[in-house]
Write a protein that holds these residues in place. Sequence first.
Motif, mmCIF file in Angstrom:
data_model
loop_
_atom_site.group_PDB
_atom_site.id
_atom_site.type_symbol
_atom_site.label_atom_id
_atom_site.label_comp_id
_atom_site.label_asym_id
_atom_site.label_seq_id
_atom_site.Cartn_x
_atom_site.Cartn_y
_atom_site.Cartn_z
ATOM 1 N N VAL A 1 0.834 -1.205 0.000
ATOM 2 C CA VAL A 1 0.000 0.000 0.000
ATOM 3 C C VAL A 1 0.866 1.252 0.000
ATOM 4 C CG1 VAL A 1 -1.894 -1.210 1.135
ATOM 5 C CG2 VAL A 1 -0.214 -0.004 2.529
ATOM 6 N N ILE A 2 2.006 1.208 0.692
ATOM 7 C CA ILE A 2 2.926 2.336 0.683
ATOM 8 C C ILE A 2 3.638 2.418 -0.664
ATOM 9 C CG2 ILE A 2 4.837 3.437 1.884
ATOM 10 C CD1 ILE A 2 2.308 3.222 3.526
ATOM 11 N N HIS A 3 3.922 1.276 -1.260
ATOM 12 C CA HIS A 3 4.541 1.258 -2.584
ATOM 13 C C HIS A 3 3.627 1.929 -3.606
ATOM 14 C CE1 HIS A 3 6.665 -1.286 -5.924
ATOM 15 N NE2 HIS A 3 6.893 0.008 -6.038
ATOM 16 N N ARG A 4 2.335 1.629 -3.565
ATOM 17 C CA ARG A 4 1.396 2.257 -4.501
ATOM 18 C C ARG A 4 1.295 3.757 -4.249
ATOM 19 N NH1 ARG A 4 -1.856 -2.573 -3.315
ATOM 20 N NH2 ARG A 4 -1.719 -3.985 -5.100
ATOM 21 N N LEU A 5 1.357 4.161 -2.980
ATOM 22 C CA LEU A 5 1.311 5.589 -2.669
ATOM 23 C C LEU A 5 2.523 6.307 -3.248
ATOM 24 C CD1 LEU A 5 -0.307 7.762 -1.110
ATOM 25 C CD2 LEU A 5 1.147 7.270 0.873
ATOM 26 N N LEU A 6 3.699 5.693 -3.173
ATOM 27 C CA LEU A 6 4.897 6.279 -3.763
ATOM 28 C C LEU A 6 4.770 6.380 -5.278
ATOM 29 C CD1 LEU A 6 7.822 4.669 -1.744
ATOM 30 C CD2 LEU A 6 7.341 7.108 -1.954
ATOM 31 N N GLN A 7 4.224 5.365 -5.897
ATOM 32 C CA GLN A 7 4.053 5.398 -7.344
ATOM 33 C C GLN A 7 3.115 6.526 -7.770
ATOM 34 O OE1 GLN A 7 2.715 1.391 -8.135
ATOM 35 N NE2 GLN A 7 4.763 0.702 -8.718
ATOM 36 N N ASN A 8 2.045 6.768 -7.005
ATOM 37 C CA ASN A 8 1.074 7.787 -7.379
ATOM 38 C C ASN A 8 1.603 9.204 -7.214
ATOM 39 O OD1 ASN A 8 -0.734 5.752 -7.949
ATOM 40 N ND2 ASN A 8 -1.791 5.875 -5.984
ATOM 41 N N CYS A 9 2.621 9.391 -6.394
ATOM 42 C CA CYS A 9 3.203 10.730 -6.232
ATOM 43 C C CYS A 9 4.587 10.808 -6.868
ATOM 44 C CB CYS A 9 3.262 11.120 -4.758
ATOM 45 S SG CYS A 9 4.305 10.082 -3.738
ATOM 46 N N ASP A 10 4.866 9.926 -7.837
ATOM 47 C CA ASP A 10 6.124 9.944 -8.589
ATOM 48 C C ASP A 10 7.331 9.805 -7.667
ATOM 49 O OD1 ASP A 10 7.542 9.940 -10.922
ATOM 50 O OD2 ASP A 10 7.669 12.123 -11.085
ATOM 51 N N TYR A 11 7.201 8.970 -6.651
ATOM 52 C CA TYR A 11 8.278 8.644 -5.718
ATOM 53 C C TYR A 11 8.807 9.871 -4.976
ATOM 54 C CZ TYR A 11 8.274 3.926 -7.526
ATOM 55 O OH TYR A 11 7.899 2.648 -7.869
ATOM 56 N N ASN A 12 7.943 10.816 -4.716
ATOM 57 C CA ASN A 12 8.284 11.961 -3.865
ATOM 58 C C ASN A 12 7.952 11.581 -2.429
ATOM 59 O OD1 ASN A 12 8.343 14.442 -2.433
ATOM 60 N ND2 ASN A 12 7.935 15.563 -4.327
ATOM 61 N N ILE A 13 8.987 11.340 -1.636
ATOM 62 C CA ILE A 13 8.786 10.809 -0.289
ATOM 63 C C ILE A 13 8.054 11.814 0.591
ATOM 64 C CG2 ILE A 13 9.967 9.949 1.763
ATOM 65 C CD1 ILE A 13 12.138 8.870 0.003
ATOM 66 N N LYS A 14 8.371 13.100 0.468
ATOM 67 C CA LYS A 14 7.722 14.116 1.302
ATOM 68 C C LYS A 14 6.217 14.171 1.032
ATOM 69 C CE LYS A 14 11.356 15.482 3.480
ATOM 70 N NZ LYS A 14 11.466 15.204 4.944
ATOM 71 N N ALA B 1 4.423 11.666 -0.195
ATOM 72 C CA ALA B 1 3.833 10.398 0.227
ATOM 73 C C ALA B 1 3.589 10.354 1.728
ATOM 74 C CB ALA B 1 4.740 9.239 -0.193
ATOM 75 N N GLU B 2 4.448 11.000 2.492
ATOM 76 C CA GLU B 2 4.296 10.971 3.943
ATOM 77 C C GLU B 2 3.123 11.810 4.434
ATOM 78 O OE1 GLU B 2 8.090 12.179 5.373
ATOM 79 O OE2 GLU B 2 8.953 10.150 5.259
ATOM 80 N N CYS B 3 2.479 12.566 3.564
ATOM 81 C CA CYS B 3 1.282 13.337 3.923
ATOM 82 C C CYS B 3 0.069 12.889 3.097
ATOM 83 C CB CYS B 3 1.517 14.835 3.720
ATOM 84 S SG CYS B 3 2.753 15.544 4.811
#
Length: 414
Positions: A90-103, A105-107
């Motif tokens: 689920v976190i992997h998909r969240l990273l993919q949807n924000c183009d691997y922008n960690i900041k 994804a954390e929000c």
Amino acid sequence: MELADQHLVKIQSSSSMPTHSQRPTVMPRGLRSDSRGTTHPSNVLLLGPTGSGKTLLARTLAKVLDVPFSMSDATPFTQAGYVGEDVEMVIHRLLQNCDYNIKKAECGIVFIDEIDKISKRPDAMSISKDVSGEGVQQALLRMLEGTVIHVTEKNGPPSSSNWNGLGPNGATGRKGGLPGLGNGSGTGPGAKGDVYAVDTSNILFVLSGAFIGLEKIVMDRVSKGSIGFDAVVRAPSSELEHVKDAGTRSSRLLDQVDPSDLVKFGLIPEFIGRLPVVAAVNHLDEQALVRILTEPRNSLVKQYQGLFGLGEVKIHFSMAALHAIAGQAIEKQTGARGLRRIMESLLLDVMYDAPGSAIKHIVIDREVVQGKKPALCFSRGDDASVEEALVRDDVLLPQQQQEQGEYIEGAGLG
């Protein structure tokens, strides 16, 4: 909207730590605070029948807040080390949807549907592991509470980059220069991807499920030993499923859900404790389903108008027909998801007969929806007959429905 305000306050507080004079004196309801004043989201559990808009609610919330959003299904989840998907996906998909922008994804917001499918099986033997039930709940505990999840990009470098590590415009690293936690990007097709560390403390988790049978557990609890005129009387299960207002009664029961009811359903207490907000979504009534059919920009009525318009054919629905379609969806207990299936079966024949023929107008009235007669077809120049057929059918509607459902030219209702 209150949930949106809470998550927005959480995002703002996590982006920059305010000074003592800037910190709010009143903490918004639904947010927790530690000794340093940092806010943490209160995860949400949505209860409700299928087709009631739970997924759309979470997706709209992410769109309003302009934060990344990922949707996952809990059905394929298994405990780590077994065949299936790990919960870190689920976190992997969240990273993919924000183009691997960690900041970003954390929000973000993570939506996990069908969470009731990972309930603990009561017939599971103690000597065996429930790898798709209790095991998944235990794996989600650490993520819901807030921890650092290490996600590995298993696909290696993206197809748009060169195998020498250079991305578009000469940028280095994954997705235009975003660094990972090591040198896992590799130099060949078989290389391992980068590792990303994502802190889930500020991620809002929204879990949902239909929870079939939970209302019976609630009824057993609230009707135990009750007397008086306002007491809830235990009804047979068959009566609860077949009475006319069964959807309304089930919604009222789900509003009274207690953590003990969820434990009896199969969720472990530690998992329930990390879901402080429990909300029930009501069944959609007939008027709400009619609005879904006509009002959205991509409503079903407008979609079929565009489909028939490709063949230069105009299709018209009377308000009585739309109410009949909504009534069938309620009767079949499929919610908004069942509307397309009803429309497809209703228009299947005319979708093949109308294109390339002399038919220029198609009228769908109440009797057509009920299957008593085929769709009414008119040729070019029969506008008066089309209007007469629509008016004649809608005269049968009650006066209040006729006032709310006046013919809308833009929606093709008359």
